[in-house]
Design an enzyme around this catalytic site. Sequence first.
Site, short mmCIF file in Angstrom:
data_model
loop_
_atom_site.label_atom_id
_atom_site.label_comp_id
_atom_site.label_asym_id
_atom_site.label_seq_id
_atom_site.Cartn_x
_atom_site.Cartn_y
_atom_site.Cartn_z
CD1 TRP A 104 77.43 -25.04 1.93
CD2 TRP A 104 76.98 -23.06 3.05
NE1 TRP A 104 78.47 -24.95 2.91
CE2 TRP A 104 78.25 -23.61 3.44
CE3 TRP A 104 76.48 -22.11 3.36
CZ2 TRP A 104 78.95 -23.11 4.35
CZ3 TRP A 104 77.39 -21.46 4.46
CH2 TRP A 104 78.46 -21.78 4.91
CG ASP A 173 76.28 -20.47 -3.00
OD1 ASP A 173 77.49 -20.30 -3.45
OD2 ASP A 173 75.92 -21.13 -1.81
CE LYS A 197 83.73 -22.49 1.24
NZ LYS A 197 82.45 -21.97 1.25
C1 LIG Z 1 81.23 -21.69 1.98
C2 LIG Z 1 79.90 -21.56 1.31
C3 LIG Z 1 79.26 -20.58 1.80
C4 LIG Z 1 79.54 -19.38 2.47
O1 LIG Z 1 80.59 -18.58 2.26
P1 LIG Z 1 80.88 -17.13 2.78
O2 LIG Z 1 81.78 -16.65 1.69
O3 LIG Z 1 81.70 -17.70 3.98
O4 LIG Z 1 79.58 -16.56 3.21
C5 LIG Z 1 78.17 -20.29 0.70
N1 LIG Z 1 77.66 -21.42 0.08
C6 LIG Z 1 78.43 -22.57 -0.44
C7 LIG Z 1 78.09 -23.70 -1.31
C8 LIG Z 1 79.81 -22.51 0.39
O5 LIG Z 1 80.65 -23.51 0.36
#
Ligand SMILES: *Cc1c(COP(=O)(O)O)cnc(C)c1O
Length: 362
Positions: A104, A173, A197
């Site tokens: 990511w 993030d 998540k």
């Molecule tokens: C799943 C995830 C993403 C991508 O998320 P989306 O909402 O599908 O764009 C980005 N960063 C991390 C750490 C993730 O686990």
Amino acid sequence: MPKERVHNFCAGPCTLPVSVIEELAAELPDFRGSGMSLIEMSHRAADYDDVHMETLSLLRELTEAPDDFSIQLIQGGATLQFAMVPMNMLADGAEAGYVVSGTWGKKAYADAVTVGSVYQAWSGGDSGFTSMPSTGDLDVRPGSRFVHITSNETIGGIRMPEFPDIDVPLVGDMSSDYLSRPIPWPKFDVVYGGAQKNLGPAGVAIVFVRQSVLDQAPESLPAYLAYRTHHEGDSLANTPPMFTIWATNKVLKWMRESGGISAMEKRAAERSARIYGTIDTSGGFYRSPVDEACRSHMNIVFRLPSEDLEATFLSEAQAAGFENLPGHRSVGGIRASVYNAMPDESVDALVEFMSDFAARNG
Ligand SMILES: *Cc1c(COP(=O)(O)O)cnc(C)c1O
């Protein structure tokens, strides 16, 4: 738990509290006596507005975000934030450092490269993304506008045990450990994550933006890509993903009743420790590939002695009611994602299954 619910260890979208699923189902056909479902009504209707504004205030309450953070609900997932962050923050030519700690972090960096002046403040590629940097490992250039971090790498199964302690603002993030640990607000200018998540269904990113970032963003951005638009319109500048926000609202209330972030954090530490404990006491049958200090509390990755045994493990697990245990297709192995809403019974069942499988095959 209804009998037909499986043990769902999916890395995202996540399992949700069954009470939330049941409430959504019960309330769907006729929302609050309106004679229509919430997903059929105007997003300007008072009934929807209540849900929307309450969701924003629940987020502020649970995260204790200070008033100078704007809380925004933006479509496009965490992925769109990979672009929006540098678009809003680097238009004046400033540069930013990226901590490339896994799949990511790599994607966030790759998008930022197309938008602004960025550099890698750290890269874990050499170690195969099995650990996180500490503050002293970072190479932060003076004058950087921000340093971007990924608090938990969902695929590698590693987390930052501590957030970096640097003079430059952080952008985080936090998708896969969102609201499972406190957010130290003074360190951050922007915090974002996809809801799916830890907080709800897919369809929205929850983004916290410091007021000073809103003030600095360029006037020239297309409206949807500017944080200012979502701030000024209370995330109602266009039609929001109403179902996702409604479901997230219910998950946030469930979290509050369950003790909030501190309870989620404690539970995640305990539950992941039980699974790691099963790995560590298996006499080498199970193996964690990641640095012990950086083991994720959310995504627990492990290997077995051979890929054949891994395949047997996964097929027997599925037959026993465990779903979504295969590791990400890019790395293989096993990954058990234990997000906030995972019932304790599912963790108990997994630990028991793992011990039993090791005894039979070790
Ligand atoms: C799943 C995830 C993403 C991508 O998320 P989306 O909402 O599908 O764009 C980005 N960063 C991390 C750490 C993730 O686990």
